[in-house]
Design an enzyme around this catalytic site. Structure first.
Site, short mmCIF file in Angstrom:
data_model
loop_
_atom_site.label_atom_id
_atom_site.label_comp_id
_atom_site.label_asym_id
_atom_site.label_seq_id
_atom_site.Cartn_x
_atom_site.Cartn_y
_atom_site.Cartn_z
N GLU A 56 -1.08 -10.40 -16.66
CA GLU A 56 -2.01 -9.80 -17.61
C GLU A 56 -1.66 -10.18 -19.05
OE1 GLU A 56 -1.22 -6.54 -14.45
OE2 GLU A 56 -0.26 -8.38 -15.20
N THR A 200 27.90 -19.20 14.38
CA THR A 200 27.04 -20.37 14.20
C THR A 200 27.69 -21.37 13.25
OG1 THR A 200 24.97 -19.23 14.67
CG2 THR A 200 24.84 -21.13 13.23
N ASP A 204 28.62 -24.92 14.85
CA ASP A 204 27.68 -26.00 14.54
C ASP A 204 27.82 -26.61 13.16
OD1 ASP A 204 26.40 -25.75 17.06
OD2 ASP A 204 25.25 -24.06 16.31
#
Length: 369
Positions: A56, A200, A204
């Site tokens: 605005e 994880t 990995d």
């Protein structure tokens, strides 16, 4: 043509302007169009991120002094009513002499809401709900975070048609094809943070970056968050992420989300594997599911989800399908809890119950999706 229909044209323009803003961060994407008494556009504005003028104010700044008297402001979100890094937009509209305000969706924030009431108290005609569904979809994650004081949580996994996230030997690259993987990276870039468990990272060594098809980094990168108590090696790939990783040595998922919210994170993207995914589902802290299904069968016990507290069919976690899309040979199903599929209002960020505790304390055994 009704007043509602007359308001839809400038509101669609305001939504297009809002989409220019950053998809991540503590502030929502907002657009504003200001019309003169003849319905002609005299200024446009949009919010460019925390600390910059709100939509605005951005639009009003383009109008000469006194030029907004009697004008109409069309805004995608209810004008705010608080002072943060910038002043209240409701007050700016009042001081500019705006006589009519149209907005799409209300502001659910405890501190920022109340703008419409302030405008009405100043004698301004206020209309709400114009293209509310479209506006809600644009900032659904921010709206949810504002209501609950925690990030909107998206859980993603890729699996075979029989629900396996990996083959019997643990290999999972690649269950899905290139189109599905590209879609995942695009959605990563739209999130504030990407969450995984320590298992994880240790198994990995993922980079957790958002990448283009050629391997280059996308402009926007999610902040990597690692949950769990095991230490991460100094040479782990995640430590080279463009955004400094956050390591949270806890298994209290509600506390994790509140911590992330305090850090300015409004959309959390979970890619942590079955253990972390199951813990979030069991705790009732998932607001959106992205399930990538590949037309392949793997068998075995490497399921995408483990125990989520469903002992019988009566306990099933019911979801509503928001969309189904074909991505090459794969299919993406977007689903949400049935109470949130139309206007996402995530489950309360309560701490896991004693029944759930054993599901949130084994994140170190995380495996990759």
């Amino acid at each position: 043509m009704t007043d509602q229909q007359l308001s839809e044209r400038p509101m669609r323009r305001a939504l297009a302007l809002a989409a220019n803003g950053p998809a991540t961060g503590v502030n929502p994407r907002v657009g504003c169009v200001i019309l003169n008494g003849d319905g002609q556009t005299i200024a446009e504005g949009w919010h460019r991120g925390a600390g910059t003028p709100h939509a605005e104010v951005d639009a009003l700044a383009k109008i000469p002094a006194g030029g907004a008297v009697g004008a109409t402001a069309v805004v995608t979100l209810e004008p705010c009513n608080h002072t943060g890094r910038t002043g209240p937009c409701a007050l700016a509209l009042i001081q500019a002499g705006i006589s009519h305000v149209v907005y799409a969706v209300g502001d659910p924030g405890h501190a920022s809401s109340g703008g419409s009431a302030r405008l009405r108290a100043a004698g301004i005609d206020v209309e709400s709900g114009v293209l509310a569904d479209e506006a809600t979809a644009l900032i659904a994650d921010w709206l949810a975070a504002a209501r609950l004081g925690r990030p909107f949580v998206t859980l993603k996994w890729a699996s075979s048609l029989d629900g396996r996230a990996a083959a019997a030997d643990g290999s999972s690259q690649w269950i899905t094809g290139e189109a599905a993987r590209a879609d995942v990276h695009s959605r990563r870039a739209d999130a504030d943070a990407i969450l995984v468990g320590t298992g994880t990272v240790l198994a990995d060594n993922p980079s957790l970056t958002a990448r283009a098809a050629d391997g280059s980094l996308l402009r926007a990168q999610p902040r990597p968050i690692v949950i769990g108590t095991r230490s991460i090696p100094a040479d782990a790939a995640i430590r080279s992420h463009p955004q400094s990783p956050i390591f949270l040595k806890t298994t209290d998922l509600a506390a994790v989300l509140h911590d992330l919210h305090d850090r300015g994170i409004r959309h959390a993207f979970i890619e942590g594997g079955p253990t972390l995914a199951s813990a979030f589902v069991a705790a009732g802290l998932v607001d959106e599911y992205l399930v990538y299904l590949a037309p392949t069968l793997l068998g075995g016990d490497r399921l995408a989800l483990g125990d989520i507290g469903v002992a019988g069919i009566a306990d099933a976690r019911r979801l509503g399908i928001a969309s189904v899309d074909r991505l090459g040979d794969d299919v993406l199903i977007v689903a949400r809890p049935v109470t949130t599929q139309n206007h996402p209002t995530p489950s309360p960020a309560v701490a896991p119950t004693d029944r759930d505790a054993h599901r949130t304390t084994d994140l170190n055994k995380e495996t990759r999706n």
